[in-house]
Design a protein around this motif. Structure first.
Motif, PDB file in Angstrom:
ATOM      1  N   ASP A  55       0.743  -1.213   0.103  1.00 50.58           N
ATOM      2  CA  ASP A  55      -0.054   0.039  -0.233  1.00 50.58           C
ATOM      3  C   ASP A  55       0.882   1.197  -0.026  1.00 50.58           C
ATOM      4  O   ASP A  55       0.613   2.340  -0.647  1.00 50.58           O
ATOM      5  CB  ASP A  55      -0.727   0.090   1.247  1.00 50.58           C
ATOM      6  N   ILE A  56       2.062   1.148   0.667  1.00 48.18           N
ATOM      7  CA  ILE A  56       3.009   2.106   0.661  1.00 48.18           C
ATOM      8  C   ILE A  56       3.825   2.188  -0.522  1.00 48.18           C
ATOM      9  O   ILE A  56       4.203   3.450  -1.178  1.00 48.18           O
ATOM     10  CB  ILE A  56       4.005   2.129   1.724  1.00 48.18           C
ATOM     11  N   ASN A  57       4.469   1.028  -1.057  1.00 51.56           N
ATOM     12  CA  ASN A  57       5.172   0.969  -2.101  1.00 51.56           C
ATOM     13  C   ASN A  57       5.025  -0.206  -2.908  1.00 51.56           C
ATOM     14  O   ASN A  57       5.238  -1.305  -2.200  1.00 51.56           O
ATOM     15  CB  ASN A  57       6.628   1.223  -1.639  1.00 51.56           C
ATOM     16  N   GLU A  58       4.609  -0.151  -4.117  1.00 53.00           N
ATOM     17  CA  GLU A  58       4.337  -1.608  -4.591  1.00 53.00           C
ATOM     18  C   GLU A  58       5.511  -2.540  -4.826  1.00 53.00           C
ATOM     19  O   GLU A  58       5.544  -3.645  -5.267  1.00 53.00           O
ATOM     20  CB  GLU A  58       3.290  -1.566  -5.993  1.00 53.00           C
ATOM     21  N   ASN A  59       6.516  -1.903  -4.856  1.00 53.09           N
ATOM     22  CA  ASN A  59       7.885  -2.579  -5.170  1.00 53.09           C
ATOM     23  C   ASN A  59       8.793  -2.484  -4.030  1.00 53.09           C
ATOM     24  O   ASN A  59      10.009  -1.762  -3.986  1.00 53.09           O
ATOM     25  CB  ASN A  59       8.551  -2.059  -6.348  1.00 53.09           C
ATOM     26  N   PRO A  60       8.574  -2.905  -2.710  1.00 58.01           N
ATOM     27  CA  PRO A  60       9.190  -2.598  -1.522  1.00 58.01           C
ATOM     28  C   PRO A  60      10.672  -3.163  -1.603  1.00 58.01           C
ATOM     29  O   PRO A  60      10.831  -4.214  -1.978  1.00 58.01           O
ATOM     30  CB  PRO A  60       8.657  -2.848  -0.442  1.00 58.01           C
ATOM     31  N   PRO A  61      11.763  -2.298  -1.127  1.00 61.29           N
ATOM     32  CA  PRO A  61      13.048  -2.954  -1.023  1.00 61.29           C
ATOM     33  C   PRO A  61      13.009  -4.260  -0.249  1.00 61.29           C
ATOM     34  O   PRO A  61      12.148  -4.330   0.741  1.00 61.29           O
ATOM     35  CB  PRO A  61      13.827  -1.918  -0.296  1.00 61.29           C
ATOM     36  N   LYS A  62      13.693  -5.275  -0.684  1.00 61.79           N
ATOM     37  CA  LYS A  62      13.523  -6.602   0.027  1.00 61.79           C
ATOM     38  C   LYS A  62      13.983  -6.451   1.529  1.00 61.79           C
ATOM     39  O   LYS A  62      13.539  -7.127   2.460  1.00 61.79           O
ATOM     40  CB  LYS A  62      14.433  -7.679  -0.614  1.00 61.79           C
ATOM     41  N   ARG A  63      15.086  -5.753   1.757  1.00 60.88           N
ATOM     42  CA  ARG A  63      15.625  -5.437   3.086  1.00 60.88           C
ATOM     43  C   ARG A  63      14.655  -4.892   4.140  1.00 60.88           C
ATOM     44  O   ARG A  63      14.534  -5.466   5.089  1.00 60.88           O
ATOM     45  CB  ARG A  63      16.860  -4.781   3.147  1.00 60.88           C
ATOM     46  N   GLU A  64      13.934  -4.182   3.340  1.00 58.87           N
ATOM     47  CA  GLU A  64      13.027  -3.355   4.403  1.00 58.87           C
ATOM     48  C   GLU A  64      11.665  -4.480   4.659  1.00 58.87           C
ATOM     49  O   GLU A  64      10.923  -4.464   5.489  1.00 58.87           O
ATOM     50  CB  GLU A  64      12.445  -1.971   3.779  1.00 58.87           C
ATOM     51  N   MET A  65      11.449  -5.195   3.621  1.00 62.48           N
ATOM     52  CA  MET A  65      10.311  -6.285   3.734  1.00 62.48           C
ATOM     53  C   MET A  65      10.711  -7.317   4.964  1.00 62.48           C
ATOM     54  O   MET A  65       9.780  -7.207   5.862  1.00 62.48           O
ATOM     55  CB  MET A  65      10.226  -7.073   2.461  1.00 62.48           C
ATOM     56  N   ASP A  66      11.985  -7.824   5.058  1.00 59.74           N
ATOM     57  CA  ASP A  66      12.314  -8.522   6.057  1.00 59.74           C
ATOM     58  C   ASP A  66      12.276  -7.640   7.549  1.00 59.74           C
ATOM     59  O   ASP A  66      12.061  -8.280   8.460  1.00 59.74           O
ATOM     60  CB  ASP A  66      13.797  -9.022   5.691  1.00 59.74           C
ATOM     61  N   MET A  67      12.819  -6.477   7.366  1.00 62.44           N
ATOM     62  CA  MET A  67      12.655  -5.815   8.606  1.00 62.44           C
ATOM     63  C   MET A  67      11.370  -5.824   9.006  1.00 62.44           C
ATOM     64  O   MET A  67      10.844  -6.198  10.300  1.00 62.44           O
ATOM     65  CB  MET A  67      13.233  -4.505   8.292  1.00 62.44           C
ATOM     66  N   LEU A  68      10.070  -5.483   8.211  1.00 66.22           N
ATOM     67  CA  LEU A  68       8.839  -5.414   8.800  1.00 66.22           C
ATOM     68  C   LEU A  68       8.450  -6.832   8.967  1.00 66.22           C
ATOM     69  O   LEU A  68       7.652  -7.049  10.154  1.00 66.22           O
ATOM     70  CB  LEU A  68       8.123  -5.233   7.379  1.00 66.22           C
ATOM     71  N   PHE A  69       8.678  -8.122   8.129  1.00 62.90           N
ATOM     72  CA  PHE A  69       8.232  -9.497   8.593  1.00 62.90           C
ATOM     73  C   PHE A  69       8.565  -9.854   9.979  1.00 62.90           C
ATOM     74  O   PHE A  69       7.677 -10.643  10.570  1.00 62.90           O
ATOM     75  CB  PHE A  69       8.916 -10.364   7.614  1.00 62.90           C
ATOM     76  N   THR A  70       9.613  -9.374  10.471  1.00 69.18           N
ATOM     77  CA  THR A  70      10.236 -10.066  11.600  1.00 69.18           C
ATOM     78  C   THR A  70       9.474  -9.534  12.787  1.00 69.18           C
ATOM     79  O   THR A  70       9.230 -10.132  13.786  1.00 69.18           O
ATOM     80  CB  THR A  70      11.524  -9.596  12.134  1.00 69.18           C
ATOM     81  N   ILE A  71       8.475  -8.566  12.919  1.00 69.52           N
ATOM     82  CA  ILE A  71       7.910  -8.102  13.760  1.00 69.52           C
ATOM     83  C   ILE A  71       6.706  -9.143  14.161  1.00 69.52           C
ATOM     84  O   ILE A  71       6.110  -9.294  15.224  1.00 69.52           O
ATOM     85  CB  ILE A  71       7.051  -6.686  13.628  1.00 69.52           C
ATOM     86  N   GLY A  72       6.305  -9.970  12.996  1.00 70.70           N
ATOM     87  CA  GLY A  72       4.979 -10.818  12.803  1.00 70.70           C
ATOM     88  C   GLY A  72       5.483 -11.941  13.893  1.00 70.70           C
ATOM     89  O   GLY A  72       4.772 -12.143  14.942  1.00 70.70           O
ATOM     90  N   GLU A  73       6.476 -12.599  13.757  1.00 69.46           N
ATOM     91  CA  GLU A  73       7.205 -13.716  14.617  1.00 69.46           C
ATOM     92  C   GLU A  73       7.444 -13.130  16.050  1.00 69.46           C
ATOM     93  O   GLU A  73       7.301 -13.689  17.029  1.00 69.46           O
ATOM     94  CB  GLU A  73       8.287 -14.442  14.043  1.00 69.46           C
ATOM     95  N   GLN A  74       7.947 -12.041  16.094  1.00 62.87           N
ATOM     96  CA  GLN A  74       8.525 -11.450  17.495  1.00 62.87           C
ATOM     97  C   GLN A  74       7.197 -10.836  18.263  1.00 62.87           C
ATOM     98  O   GLN A  74       7.395 -11.306  19.463  1.00 62.87           O
ATOM     99  CB  GLN A  74       9.183  -9.991  17.115  1.00 62.87           C
ATOM    100  N   MET A  75       6.068 -10.687  17.710  1.00 61.73           N
ATOM    101  CA  MET A  75       4.793 -10.566  18.208  1.00 61.73           C
ATOM    102  C   MET A  75       4.447 -11.798  19.207  1.00 61.73           C
ATOM    103  O   MET A  75       4.182 -11.713  20.244  1.00 61.73           O
ATOM    104  CB  MET A  75       3.947 -10.009  17.330  1.00 61.73           C
ATOM    105  N   SER A  76       4.317 -12.882  18.382  1.00 61.69           N
ATOM    106  CA  SER A  76       3.815 -14.204  18.786  1.00 61.69           C
ATOM    107  C   SER A  76       4.721 -14.761  19.784  1.00 61.69           C
ATOM    108  O   SER A  76       4.065 -15.216  20.978  1.00 61.69           O
ATOM    109  CB  SER A  76       3.946 -15.297  17.906  1.00 61.69           C
ATOM    110  N   VAL A  77       6.117 -14.473  19.635  1.00 60.74           N
ATOM    111  CA  VAL A  77       6.956 -15.250  20.954  1.00 60.74           C
ATOM    112  C   VAL A  77       6.524 -14.327  22.189  1.00 60.74           C
ATOM    113  O   VAL A  77       6.735 -14.872  23.384  1.00 60.74           O
ATOM    114  CB  VAL A  77       8.433 -15.251  20.586  1.00 60.74           C
ATOM    115  N   ALA A  78       6.703 -12.773  22.007  1.00 60.72           N
ATOM    116  CA  ALA A  78       6.400 -12.177  23.431  1.00 60.72           C
ATOM    117  C   ALA A  78       5.174 -12.513  23.990  1.00 60.72           C
ATOM    118  O   ALA A  78       5.074 -12.785  25.317  1.00 60.72           O
ATOM    119  CB  ALA A  78       6.563 -10.582  22.775  1.00 60.72           C
ATOM    120  N   LEU A  79       4.168 -12.742  23.243  1.00 66.73           N
ATOM    121  CA  LEU A  79       2.774 -12.775  23.681  1.00 66.73           C
ATOM    122  C   LEU A  79       2.703 -14.271  24.325  1.00 66.73           C
ATOM    123  O   LEU A  79       2.101 -14.377  25.437  1.00 66.73           O
ATOM    124  CB  LEU A  79       1.791 -12.956  22.777  1.00 66.73           C
ATOM    125  N   MET A  80       3.318 -15.269  23.734  1.00 65.54           N
ATOM    126  CA  MET A  80       3.611 -16.708  24.377  1.00 65.54           C
ATOM    127  C   MET A  80       4.119 -16.703  25.456  1.00 65.54           C
ATOM    128  O   MET A  80       3.727 -17.282  26.608  1.00 65.54           O
ATOM    129  CB  MET A  80       4.125 -17.542  23.348  1.00 65.54           C
TER     130      MET A  80
END
Ligand code: ASP
Ligand code: MG
Length: 401
Positions: A55-80
């Motif tokens: 929605d922000i950038n239809e071709n986002p830099p891959k490095r920034e995608m990974d930076m973004l992705f990691t919050i998903g798993e980080q959220m799960s482990v902290a809540l667990m």
């Protein structure tokens, strides 16, 4: 015992499920085991992150995608960890950085190179349940990477290998590995056991239960896996090296409908043509699956291949730009149906039996390819489910062996 337990997104999709997982882990912990838990992002959160990025950038830099992705798993482990804490059990969450899960540099498709086990061992010695983010790594630039979609399975297997775990359990929302997709084949049956090689073929063919690199890794390091449901206590499917007697002739049927067939008619019949063609495709990162070349006649020949449906138009363009030929035809209404079985290597007539099932149904075979433990056919997509059911019945896969 040291047990690695991995839970996928659906298993931690909400508060109730998080507590369900926490309790299952605590059961093992209370028996005196060391427990390492690997989690995926909650529900479809990774997909939501992709939508946000696009929605922000239809071709986002891959490095920034990974930076973004990691919050998903980080959220799960902290809540667990919070859930376990609430249940009165000491637990600690760690991300790829804190563990030090070293990976190759490629963003979005990194491979795990090495895992430092010190921190994990230290926490286990303090009798904590250690909860680790799946799917992520850290590269030599100290950047986050991810292992490719579905990569948490691979994190779990890599951890099990590095820690010399006694068990590696992959929890998902189905009961295990089936003889065929139960949504498509009514008699599909859960398998008690599959070999690494069979699972690898099935994972690559899109059976969807395990990340294929996790199976490669499990085979390489001899990590025995069990795939089972987080929602019940059924036995699940064991993935391991098969003893000779255990090898089933055919253990499953799979279908891939995301495939397209490209036929190039009237290429020159001279040395180097196949090389030029497939080299041009490789340079454009187009992966090829089945290949068929006709016998040359009057100085020309035809080459037909299959590739992912998403690459078909680009393949046509690349070929038109680089090759000389009479005509090209792209068909996206095809499906690849495969049977997989470790026992095939030592038994004749398996392919013939599959072809007979298709003949009985009057389904035409357009291409064939084989490996030691797989036979694949390309057919019209509209016949996919009929073909799967016919083959499944022919080999009586729905019946207890
Ligand atoms: N959360 C990641 C994905 O959705 C990794 C995983 O689930 O294994 O692909
Ligand atoms: Mg998965």
């Amino acid at each position: 015992m040291l047990i690695v337990k991995k839970f996928g997104g659906t298993s931690v999709a909400n508060k109730e499920r998080i507590f369900n997982v926490a309790k299952r882990c605590i059961e093992d912990y209370n028996k005196g085991n060391d427990v390492v838990v690997v989690l995926s992002a909650m529900g479809k959160y990774t997909d939501e992150l992709i939508d946000m990025a696009k929605d922000i950038n239809e071709n986002p830099p891959k490095r920034e995608m990974d930076m973004l992705f990691t919050i998903g798993e980080q959220m799960s482990v902290a809540l667990m960890a919070m859930a376990m804490n609430k249940l009165g059990v000491p637990a600690i969450s760690l991300n790829a950085f804190q563990v030090a899960m070293h990976s190759t540099s490629v963003y979005g498709n990194a491979k795990i190179k090495r895992i430092d086990c010190e921190r994990i061992r230290h926490e286990l010695q303090n009798r904590k349940i250690v909860i680790i983010t799946g799917f992520q790594g850290v590269n030599k630039y100290d950047d986050y990477t991810t292992l490719g979609r579905g990569g948490s399975d691979t994190t779990a297997v890599a951890l099990a290998a590095a820690l010399h775990a006694d068990a590696c359990e992959i929890y998902t929302d189905v009961d295990g590995v089936y003889t065929a997709d139960p949504r498509k084949v009514k008699n599909a049956r859960k398998l008690d056991m599959v070999t690494y090689d069979e699972m690898l073929e099935l994972a690559t063919l899109g059976a969807g239960v395990l990340h294929n690199r996790s199976v490669e890794l499990a085979k390489k390091y001899g990590v025995q896996l069990v795939v089972r449901s987080s929602l019940n206590t059924n036995e699940g499917t064991i993935v391991k090296e098969g003893a000779k007697m255990e090898k089933m002739l055919v253990s499953g049927v799979a279908a891939d409908v995301d495939t397209a067939r490209v036929a190039i008619i009237g290429l020159k019949d001279e040395p180097g043509v196949a090389f030029k063609l497939f080299n041009a495709l490789a340079k454009n990162n187009i992966n090829i699956d089945m290949i068929l070349q006709s016998i040359g006649r009057q100085g020309t020949k035809d080459i037909t291949f299959t590739c992912n449906i998403a690459d078909a138009d680009e393949a046509e363009k690349v070929i038109s730009d680089t090759m000389e030929f009479q005509s090209i035809d792209v068909d996206k209404n095809v499906a690849k149906v495969s049977i997989v079985g470790a026992g095939m290597q030592t038994n004749a007539g398996v392919a013939a039996k599959m072809f007979e099932a298709l003949y009985d149904e009057n389904i035409n075979i357009r291409m064939i390819s084989t490996s030691e433990i797989r036979v694949s056919v390309l057919i019209n997509q509209k016949n996919t489910e009929r073909a799967m059911n016919a083959i499944h019945d022919k080999f009586a896969l729905g019946e207890e062996k």
